[in-house]
Design a protein around this motif. Structure first.
Motif, PDB file in Angstrom:
ATOM      1  N   LYS A   1      -9.460   2.792  -2.483  1.00 48.46           N
ATOM      2  CA  LYS A   1      -9.708   3.583  -1.271  1.00 48.46           C
ATOM      3  C   LYS A   1     -11.197   3.867  -1.112  1.00 48.46           C
ATOM      4  CE  LYS A   1      -5.185   5.837  -1.002  1.00 48.46           C
ATOM      5  NZ  LYS A   1      -4.443   7.124  -1.056  1.00 48.46           N
TER       6      LYS A   1
ATOM      7  N   ARG B   1      -1.581  -4.349  -3.732  1.00 44.61           N
ATOM      8  CA  ARG B   1      -2.035  -4.570  -5.110  1.00 44.61           C
ATOM      9  C   ARG B   1      -1.177  -5.607  -5.825  1.00 44.61           C
ATOM     10  NH1 ARG B   1      -0.954  -0.287  -8.322  1.00 44.61           N
ATOM     11  NH2 ARG B   1       0.494   0.616  -6.800  1.00 44.61           N
TER      12      ARG B   1
ATOM     13  N   GLU C   1       0.816  -1.205   0.000  1.00 47.29           N
ATOM     14  CA  GLU C   1       0.000   0.000   0.000  1.00 47.29           C
ATOM     15  C   GLU C   1       0.854   1.260   0.000  1.00 47.29           C
ATOM     16  OE1 GLU C   1      -2.509   0.066   3.406  1.00 47.29           O
ATOM     17  OE2 GLU C   1      -0.900  -0.391   4.820  1.00 47.29           O
TER      18      GLU C   1
ATOM     19  N   VAL D   1      -5.827   2.760  -7.407  1.00 47.79           N
ATOM     20  CA  VAL D   1      -5.739   3.076  -5.977  1.00 47.79           C
ATOM     21  C   VAL D   1      -6.913   3.928  -5.492  1.00 47.79           C
ATOM     22  CG1 VAL D   1      -4.366   4.215  -4.200  1.00 47.79           C
ATOM     23  CG2 VAL D   1      -3.244   2.768  -5.914  1.00 47.79           C
TER      24      VAL D   1
END
Length: 199
Positions: free
Chosen positions: A129, A144, A67, A125
């Motif tokens: 989120k 990821r 992350e 991303v």
């Protein structure tokens, strides 16, 4: 009659060798088999989908993106039991399951146990989120696997998929599809696996 006697003797000899091999199984290994059998017998509800391996399987050494944007491997988690979940932002069952994984982390998360989530495939991303924010999850990592390198190497071909990795870094169980990981039965199974791997 002579040929028959030879066949009978050969069969008996093979049986004796097999029996000897069975007797020679180390006590620790026999204990592991009994322990895993007890885990299998514990499964109820969604946990019936949990496939407990008869023997531990090695995990992939392929890297994924943390992350924080750094490359890492599952070796970073060696020494703790990991509930490894592969998911994606477009996966409806993942959206249903993720809050329950979050609850399991809240209930059992420690230096010795962690729920690790990895979005595999094309997951931006910001979308990841938003996915977590929409379902109120703030205690799981936004790792990821953009090219599905890790997922493919670990034979993950459908989502969600959850793997349980022991403290020595080997896969000991796998569940395909979503499940209620916050259930009493799931917590009991994870706790039992933890006990097995810390003695």
């Amino acid at each position: 009659m002579k040929h028959l006697s030879v066949r009978v003797y050969t069969a008996f000899a093979a049986f004796a060798i097999a029996a000897g091999a069975f007797v020679a199984v180390p006590a620790a290994q026999a204990d592991d088999v009994r322990d895993m059998t007890s885990i299998i017998e514990m499964r109820e509800g969604d946990m019936r989908k949990l496939n407990v391996h008869s023997e531990p399987k090695p995990v992939s050494s392929k890297s994924f993106t943390s992350e924080d944007g750094e490359e890492m491997t599952l070796e970073a988690y060696r020494g703790k039991i990991v509930l490894l979940n592969f998911w994606a932002t477009w996966c409806a069952p993942c959206r249903h399951e993720m809050p329950m994984l979050s609850e399991l982390q809240t209930q059992l998360g420690s230096d010795d146990f962690e729920v690790v989530t990895i979005a595999t495939g094309r997951n931006m991303v910001p979308a990841m989120k938003k996915f977590f924010a929409d379902i109120g999850v703030d205690n799981l990592p936004l790792h990821r696997d953009p090219k599905q390198t890790l997922a493919r190497d670990m034979a993950v071909f459908g989502l969600p998929a959850t793997l349980i990795i022991d403290a020595s870094g080997q896969e000991i169980a796998r569940l395909q599809g979503d499940a209620d990981w916050s259930s009493e039965n799931a917590r009991a199974i994870v706790s039992a696996l933890f006990e097995m791997n810390t003695h």
